[in-house]
Design a protein around this motif. Structure first.
Motif, PDB file in Angstrom:
ATOM      1  N   ASP A 115       0.819  -1.208   0.000  1.00 35.17           N
ATOM      2  CA  ASP A 115       0.000   0.000   0.000  1.00 35.17           C
ATOM      3  C   ASP A 115       0.854   1.260   0.000  1.00 35.17           C
ATOM      4  OD1 ASP A 115       1.014  -0.288   2.508  1.00 35.17           O
ATOM      5  OD2 ASP A 115      -0.869   0.092   3.572  1.00 35.17           O
ATOM      6  N   ARG A 116       1.884   1.267  -0.854  1.00 32.42           N
ATOM      7  CA  ARG A 116       2.791   2.405  -0.863  1.00 32.42           C
ATOM      8  C   ARG A 116       2.117   3.690  -1.336  1.00 32.42           C
ATOM      9  NH1 ARG A 116       7.591   0.707  -4.578  1.00 32.42           N
ATOM     10  NH2 ARG A 116       7.232  -1.228  -3.429  1.00 32.42           N
ATOM     11  N   ALA A 117       0.974   3.575  -1.998  1.00 33.07           N
ATOM     12  CA  ALA A 117       0.297   4.772  -2.486  1.00 33.07           C
ATOM     13  C   ALA A 117      -1.169   4.454  -2.727  1.00 33.07           C
ATOM     14  CB  ALA A 117       0.946   5.283  -3.767  1.00 33.07           C
ATOM     15  N   PRO A 118      -2.049   5.450  -2.625  1.00 35.40           N
ATOM     16  CA  PRO A 118      -3.450   5.239  -3.000  1.00 35.40           C
ATOM     17  C   PRO A 118      -3.565   4.846  -4.467  1.00 35.40           C
ATOM     18  CG  PRO A 118      -3.166   7.322  -1.822  1.00 35.40           C
ATOM     19  CD  PRO A 118      -1.788   6.809  -2.145  1.00 35.40           C
ATOM     20  N   MET A 119      -4.677   4.210  -4.803  1.00 32.81           N
ATOM     21  CA  MET A 119      -4.995   3.846  -6.179  1.00 32.81           C
ATOM     22  C   MET A 119      -4.027   2.827  -6.767  1.00 32.81           C
ATOM     23  SD  MET A 119      -6.162   7.568  -7.679  1.00 32.81           S
ATOM     24  CE  MET A 119      -6.798   6.898  -9.213  1.00 32.81           C
ATOM     25  N   HIS A 299      -2.692  14.996  -6.925  1.00 32.53           N
ATOM     26  CA  HIS A 299      -3.486  15.765  -7.881  1.00 32.53           C
ATOM     27  C   HIS A 299      -4.449  14.840  -8.622  1.00 32.53           C
ATOM     28  CE1 HIS A 299      -4.559  18.700 -10.968  1.00 32.53           C
ATOM     29  NE2 HIS A 299      -4.241  17.793 -11.877  1.00 32.53           N
ATOM     30  N   LEU A 300      -3.943  13.704  -9.091  1.00 31.25           N
ATOM     31  CA  LEU A 300      -4.786  12.743  -9.783  1.00 31.25           C
ATOM     32  C   LEU A 300      -5.901  12.246  -8.874  1.00 31.25           C
ATOM     33  CD1 LEU A 300      -5.501  10.725 -12.013  1.00 31.25           C
ATOM     34  CD2 LEU A 300      -3.665   9.249 -11.170  1.00 31.25           C
ATOM     35  N   LEU A 301      -5.562  11.918  -7.635  1.00 33.41           N
ATOM     36  CA  LEU A 301      -6.553  11.404  -6.702  1.00 33.41           C
ATOM     37  C   LEU A 301      -7.623  12.438  -6.386  1.00 33.41           C
ATOM     38  CD1 LEU A 301      -7.546   9.171  -4.841  1.00 33.41           C
ATOM     39  CD2 LEU A 301      -5.933   9.970  -3.117  1.00 33.41           C
ATOM     40  N   ALA A 302      -7.217  13.683  -6.153  1.00 31.85           N
ATOM     41  CA  ALA A 302      -8.180  14.732  -5.849  1.00 31.85           C
ATOM     42  C   ALA A 302      -9.151  14.945  -7.001  1.00 31.85           C
ATOM     43  CB  ALA A 302      -7.444  16.033  -5.528  1.00 31.85           C
ATOM     44  N   GLN A 303      -8.637  14.952  -8.222  1.00 33.56           N
ATOM     45  CA  GLN A 303      -9.500  15.145  -9.385  1.00 33.56           C
ATOM     46  C   GLN A 303     -10.427  13.943  -9.581  1.00 33.56           C
ATOM     47  OE1 GLN A 303      -9.760  17.878 -10.905  1.00 33.56           O
ATOM     48  NE2 GLN A 303      -7.895  18.994 -10.415  1.00 33.56           N
ATOM     49  N   THR A 304      -9.936  12.754  -9.286  1.00 33.44           N
ATOM     50  CA  THR A 304     -10.753  11.556  -9.436  1.00 33.44           C
ATOM     51  C   THR A 304     -11.888  11.543  -8.421  1.00 33.44           C
ATOM     52  OG1 THR A 304      -8.799  10.355 -10.219  1.00 33.44           O
ATOM     53  CG2 THR A 304     -10.674   9.036  -9.540  1.00 33.44           C
ATOM     54  N   ILE A 305     -11.592  11.938  -7.191  1.00 31.73           N
ATOM     55  CA  ILE A 305     -12.624  12.018  -6.161  1.00 31.73           C
ATOM     56  C   ILE A 305     -13.721  12.996  -6.575  1.00 31.73           C
ATOM     57  CG2 ILE A 305     -13.101  12.827  -3.811  1.00 31.73           C
ATOM     58  CD1 ILE A 305     -10.371  11.686  -3.007  1.00 31.73           C
ATOM     59  N   ALA A 306     -13.320  14.106  -7.198  1.00 27.98           N
ATOM     60  CA  ALA A 306     -14.290  15.119  -7.602  1.00 27.98           C
ATOM     61  C   ALA A 306     -15.153  14.676  -8.776  1.00 27.98           C
ATOM     62  CB  ALA A 306     -13.561  16.417  -7.961  1.00 27.98           C
ATOM     63  N   ALA A 321     -11.132  17.802   5.057  1.00 23.29           N
ATOM     64  CA  ALA A 321      -9.733  18.199   5.065  1.00 23.29           C
ATOM     65  C   ALA A 321      -9.191  18.109   3.650  1.00 23.29           C
ATOM     66  CB  ALA A 321      -8.944  17.279   6.000  1.00 23.29           C
ATOM     67  N   PRO A 322      -8.081  18.732   3.362  1.00 22.78           N
ATOM     68  CA  PRO A 322      -7.515  18.638   2.009  1.00 22.78           C
ATOM     69  C   PRO A 322      -7.273  17.186   1.630  1.00 22.78           C
ATOM     70  CG  PRO A 322      -6.417  20.347   3.253  1.00 22.78           C
ATOM     71  CD  PRO A 322      -7.283  19.606   4.233  1.00 22.78           C
ATOM     72  N   VAL A 323      -7.420  16.882   0.348  1.00 20.87           N
ATOM     73  CA  VAL A 323      -7.244  15.510  -0.099  1.00 20.87           C
ATOM     74  C   VAL A 323      -5.786  15.180  -0.364  1.00 20.87           C
ATOM     75  CG1 VAL A 323      -9.519  15.393  -1.120  1.00 20.87           C
ATOM     76  CG2 VAL A 323      -7.604  16.133  -2.513  1.00 20.87           C
ATOM     77  N   GLU A 327      -3.644  11.964   4.118  1.00 17.39           N
ATOM     78  CA  GLU A 327      -5.089  11.909   4.349  1.00 17.39           C
ATOM     79  C   GLU A 327      -5.799  11.282   3.179  1.00 17.39           C
ATOM     80  OE1 GLU A 327      -9.209  13.042   4.058  1.00 17.39           O
ATOM     81  OE2 GLU A 327      -7.631  13.755   2.760  1.00 17.39           O
ATOM     82  N   ALA A 328      -5.233  11.402   1.974  1.00 14.04           N
ATOM     83  CA  ALA A 328      -5.882  10.867   0.783  1.00 14.04           C
ATOM     84  C   ALA A 328      -6.051   9.364   0.857  1.00 14.04           C
ATOM     85  CB  ALA A 328      -5.071  11.246  -0.455  1.00 14.04           C
ATOM     86  N   LYS A 329      -5.252   8.690   1.659  1.00 11.07           N
ATOM     87  CA  LYS A 329      -5.341   7.237   1.726  1.00 11.07           C
ATOM     88  C   LYS A 329      -6.639   6.773   2.380  1.00 11.07           C
ATOM     89  CE  LYS A 329      -0.376   6.227   1.782  1.00 11.07           C
ATOM     90  NZ  LYS A 329       0.709   5.525   2.459  1.00 11.07           N
ATOM     91  N   THR A 330      -7.389   7.657   3.011  1.00  8.23           N
ATOM     92  CA  THR A 330      -8.605   7.248   3.680  1.00  8.23           C
ATOM     93  C   THR A 330      -9.707   6.842   2.709  1.00  8.23           C
ATOM     94  OG1 THR A 330      -9.449   9.528   3.764  1.00  8.23           O
ATOM     95  CG2 THR A 330      -8.147   8.745   5.639  1.00  8.23           C
ATOM     96  N   ILE A 331      -9.553   7.153   1.402  1.00  5.01           N
ATOM     97  CA  ILE A 331     -10.591   6.708   0.494  1.00  5.01           C
ATOM     98  C   ILE A 331     -10.490   5.204   0.285  1.00  5.01           C
ATOM     99  CG2 ILE A 331     -10.491   8.926  -0.723  1.00  5.01           C
ATOM    100  CD1 ILE A 331      -9.496   7.219  -3.158  1.00  5.01           C
TER     101      ILE A 331
END
Length: 331
Positions: A115-119, A299-306, A321-323, A327-331
């Protein structure tokens, strides 16, 4: 630079593999002109096997012809790394209308538990070995072509050809297999995909039918029809930011879909934790940094969430909170 182009340029990239540095640089210069003046181009001379395209097209036609419940068995909302079937209406650009399409999203097939990175993780594949085999083979080949283009763009920017290599160890690049269904009753303003720029470094697209349009500097939509044997390449947000606007990410869309259409965009990016900010080579007192420092994958993750409904749903009730960052890993 007015960027009031009326056609999309064609660049033969066969010379990127030449032994003579001058031949490689000549190709890179042509890539650079297109990236600066248009943000879109066709590439030929790439050596990509046509059988790979034919196999994926046949597999896609078979997959999307299935009943909806069979396709939803691989619904993207069941995945842990944003892979799987995307039904019509799942993806909507902020402020846009529902796109008239369905898709299957495929990422770098990464081992479970890392799990080194989201997505990142193992792809969610359908119970269809033909589809998996065709998509996996296409992904491997198009990722290799993208790596060559990273080298060409580096040369175009006056950098060593291997300048991007340290950032290409396990990039979460994504392949989308998209189906635009036949719709004789489509509304006049119905779109296949709404106007947008791509989030990553650049995109490599095979489109099997017309429909793609590119916006020039005058706000005009310029047709970008398929050329046999060519891929469409367009600059994405991250490469525009990295070059401090030297290369441009151009808005594009897919117009009203009357005929059935398939397309295979590959969104080429760098490793998730790659820090992107204007490179010092493109920052001067006369041209200060125009873009903030950010992390490519965030950036990719934030745009994908939106954009994706299932991700918005997962975040309901979560603190806004900012994505970016951990913190982004919480998705």
């Amino acid at each position: 630079m007015t960027r009031n182009f009326q056609t999309v340029p064609v660049v033969d990239i066969a010379g990127l593999g030449a032994a003579d540095p001058a031949d490689r640089q000549a190709v890179a210069d042509a890539l650079g002109r297109a990236a600066r003046e248009t943000g879109f181009l066709y590439v030929t001379g790439h050596g990509f096997g046509p059988a790979l395209i034919a196999d994926l097209l046949a597999a896609a036609q078979h997959y999307f012809a299935q009943p909806m419940d069979a396709k939803m068995a691989s619904y993207i909302g069941r995945s842990t790394n944003h892979s799987g079937y995307v039904p019509e209406g799942e993806e909507v650009f902020p402020g846009g209308k529902i796109d008239r399409k369905e898709a299957y999203d495929i990422g770098l097939d990464w081992p479970a538990g890392d799990d080194r990175a989201p997505m990142m993780g193992p792809n969610l594949w359908p119970e269809d070995p033909r589809f998996k085999a065709a998509a996996a083979a296409y992904y491997a080949a198009i990722a290799s072509l993208a790596r060559r283009l990273f080298g060409g763009f580096a040369l175009a920017l006056g950098l060593p050809q291997d300048a991007f290599e340290p950032y290409l160890t396990c990039p979460p690049s994504q392949l989308r297999v998209i189906h635009y269904p036949f719709d004789p009753d489509a509304e006049p303003d119905q779109q296949g995909i709404g106007a947008h720029t791509d989030y990553e470094f650049f995109t490599l697209l095979h489109g099997a039918a017309p429909g793609l349009e590119v916006m020039n500097g005058q706000g005009q939509w310029i047709d970008c029809p398929p050329i046999p044997g060519a891929f469409v390449v367009n600059i994405g947000d991250m490469l525009e930011a990295w070059t401090n606007g030297e290369f441009v990410a151009t808005s594009h869309r897919v117009r009203k879909v009357g005929e059935e259409r398939y397309s295979f965009p590959f969104f080429a990016t760098c490793d998730y934790w790659t820090v992107v900010e204007p490179h010092p080579a493109f920052v001067t007192p006369e041209r200060p940094a125009r873009y903030p420092r950010l992390v490519s994958g965030d950036h990719l993750l934030a745009q994908t969430i939106a954009t994706f409904g299932y991700l918005k749903h997962r975040r309901e009730g979560v603190s806004q909170a900012p994505v970016f960052g951990q913190e982004a890993k919480t998705i």
